[in-house]
Design a protein around this motif. Structure first.
Motif, mmCIF file in Angstrom:
data_model
loop_
_atom_site.group_PDB
_atom_site.id
_atom_site.type_symbol
_atom_site.label_atom_id
_atom_site.label_comp_id
_atom_site.label_asym_id
_atom_site.label_seq_id
_atom_site.Cartn_x
_atom_site.Cartn_y
_atom_site.Cartn_z
ATOM 1 N N THR A 164 5.403 22.547 -8.953
ATOM 2 C CA THR A 164 5.703 22.440 -7.525
ATOM 3 C C THR A 164 5.399 21.026 -7.052
ATOM 4 O O THR A 164 4.512 20.353 -7.582
ATOM 5 N N PHE A 165 6.133 20.590 -6.047
ATOM 6 C CA PHE A 165 5.918 19.261 -5.484
ATOM 7 C C PHE A 165 6.390 19.251 -4.035
ATOM 8 O O PHE A 165 7.130 20.156 -3.606
ATOM 9 N N VAL A 166 5.956 18.239 -3.289
ATOM 10 C CA VAL A 166 6.379 18.056 -1.904
ATOM 11 C C VAL A 166 7.225 16.790 -1.821
ATOM 12 O O VAL A 166 6.837 15.742 -2.346
ATOM 13 N N TRP A 167 8.367 16.884 -1.175
ATOM 14 C CA TRP A 167 9.265 15.740 -1.008
ATOM 15 C C TRP A 167 8.816 14.927 0.204
ATOM 16 O O TRP A 167 8.679 15.450 1.300
ATOM 17 N N ASP A 168 8.551 13.647 0.007
ATOM 18 C CA ASP A 168 7.990 12.796 1.054
ATOM 19 C C ASP A 168 8.781 11.504 1.134
ATOM 20 O O ASP A 168 8.790 10.705 0.195
ATOM 21 N N THR A 169 9.442 11.286 2.266
ATOM 22 C CA THR A 169 10.159 10.027 2.488
ATOM 23 C C THR A 169 9.600 9.257 3.685
ATOM 24 O O THR A 169 10.146 8.224 4.058
ATOM 25 N N ASP A 170 8.525 9.775 4.282
ATOM 26 C CA ASP A 170 7.890 9.089 5.420
ATOM 27 C C ASP A 170 6.902 8.048 4.929
ATOM 28 O O ASP A 170 5.993 8.356 4.161
ATOM 29 N N ARG A 171 7.063 6.822 5.393
ATOM 30 C CA ARG A 171 6.098 5.781 5.046
ATOM 31 C C ARG A 171 4.811 5.971 5.859
ATOM 32 O O ARG A 171 4.866 6.362 7.026
ATOM 33 N N PRO A 172 3.659 5.705 5.251
ATOM 34 C CA PRO A 172 2.402 5.835 5.996
ATOM 35 C C PRO A 172 2.293 4.756 7.070
ATOM 36 O O PRO A 172 3.003 3.741 7.022
ATOM 37 N N VAL A 173 1.420 4.992 8.039
ATOM 38 C CA VAL A 173 1.206 4.035 9.124
ATOM 39 C C VAL A 173 -0.287 3.791 9.277
ATOM 40 O O VAL A 173 -1.115 4.658 8.973
ATOM 41 N N SER A 174 -0.645 2.611 9.741
ATOM 42 C CA SER A 174 -2.052 2.265 9.940
ATOM 43 C C SER A 174 -2.248 1.630 11.305
ATOM 44 O O SER A 174 -1.301 1.106 11.904
ATOM 45 N N VAL A 175 -3.492 1.682 11.787
ATOM 46 C CA VAL A 175 -3.851 1.085 13.066
ATOM 47 C C VAL A 175 -5.198 0.377 12.896
ATOM 48 O O VAL A 175 -6.137 0.960 12.348
ATOM 49 N N THR A 176 -5.274 -0.861 13.339
ATOM 50 C CA THR A 176 -6.546 -1.582 13.370
ATOM 51 C C THR A 176 -7.209 -1.304 14.710
ATOM 52 O O THR A 176 -6.658 -1.635 15.759
ATOM 53 N N THR A 177 -8.381 -0.689 14.668
ATOM 54 C CA THR A 177 -9.073 -0.311 15.907
ATOM 55 C C THR A 177 -10.265 -1.207 16.227
ATOM 56 O O THR A 177 -10.715 -1.262 17.375
ATOM 57 N N VAL A 178 -10.814 -1.883 15.214
ATOM 58 C CA VAL A 178 -11.959 -2.782 15.407
ATOM 59 C C VAL A 178 -11.683 -4.094 14.675
ATOM 60 O O VAL A 178 -11.414 -4.063 13.470
ATOM 61 N N PRO A 179 -11.716 -5.229 15.399
ATOM 62 C CA PRO A 179 -11.949 -5.380 16.829
ATOM 63 C C PRO A 179 -10.777 -4.833 17.665
ATOM 64 O O PRO A 179 -9.635 -4.842 17.203
ATOM 65 N N VAL A 180 -11.088 -4.393 18.862
ATOM 66 C CA VAL A 180 -10.052 -3.948 19.783
ATOM 67 C C VAL A 180 -9.130 -5.122 20.085
ATOM 68 O O VAL A 180 -9.587 -6.251 20.280
ATOM 69 N N THR A 181 -7.835 -4.867 20.089
ATOM 70 C CA THR A 181 -6.898 -5.959 20.309
ATOM 71 C C THR A 181 -7.102 -6.604 21.678
ATOM 72 O O THR A 181 -7.452 -5.936 22.656
ATOM 73 N N ASN A 182 -6.927 -7.916 21.726
ATOM 74 C CA ASN A 182 -7.106 -8.747 22.930
ATOM 75 C C ASN A 182 -8.555 -8.789 23.403
ATOM 76 O O ASN A 182 -8.815 -9.057 24.586
#
Length: 205
Positions: free
Chosen positions: A35-53
């Protein structure tokens, strides 16, 4: 044996089962499953520290470093099949905006470039926590504040990879820009003057 016919109709986020049967001329046979899962979604990331600006000083930067979150959109289907998608690698790039140079861990300084495109130093090892959850965490605290320039701004971009082999490629969001400020402000008192006596004060300044 191999086939490519079935892959044409796979749906993103769905789990599939493969059954293979082999038999011989004597009538013997075996059946195997996968069994397997089909995955075509690219992962996403967020930089939280330091807070932007934001503005950060040496004490804050040395204590907190860089950190953020990462996720694979395919995880939203985990309730259907019970197979979590995982973030298995994080890369991070830090660019000094004044000259466009990127941090290199091997040299311990902002030596790569100048270039605008993200540079992800292969020597940088990022710790990933809770990697097989809806929101993984990552952190990088190797850059000392002593390598930052007073008053300079820095751009932080992260890149996530998942266990299906997909890598983040869109860096238009989830990034952080901060300014390093380690000089304390200066204040003074004009009135009242030190050591003086007053019987009334209209203002203090």
């Amino acid at each position: 044996w191999s086939t490519t016919q079935a892959t044409r109709s796979f749906v993103n986020g769905r789990q599939y089962a493969v059954q293979a049967k082999s038999s011989d001329t004597a009538g013997n046979f075996t059946v195997t499953y996968s069994t397997f899962v089909w995955d075509t979604d690219r992962p996403v990331s967020v930089t939280t520290v330091p807070v932007t600006n934001s503005y950060v000083n040496a004490a804050y930067f040395n204590a907190r470093g860089l950190s953020g979150t990462a996720s694979d959109p395919a995880y939203s289907e985990v309730a259907q099949h019970g197979v979590p998608s995982c973030i298995n690698r994080m890369d991070v790039g830090v660019r000094r905006l004044s000259d466009g140079r990127w941090w290199m861990q091997f040299t311990g300084d902002f030596n790569f470039g100048p270039q605008e495109a993200p540079y992800f130093d292969p020597d940088v090892a990022i710790t990933v926590g809770s990697s097989c959850t809806a929101s993984a965490s990552w952190g990088y605290g190797v850059i000392p504040a002593s390598k930052l320039t007073q008053g300079a701004s820095y751009y932080v971009v992260a890149r996530a990879s998942d266990t299906s082999g997909l890598m983040e490629t869109d860096f238009t969001s989830g990034v952080s820009t901060f300014t390093y400020d380690n000089v304390p402000p200066v204040s003074s008192i004009g009135v009242p003057l030190p050591g003086k006596y007053y019987n009334s004060l209209a203002t203090l300044f």
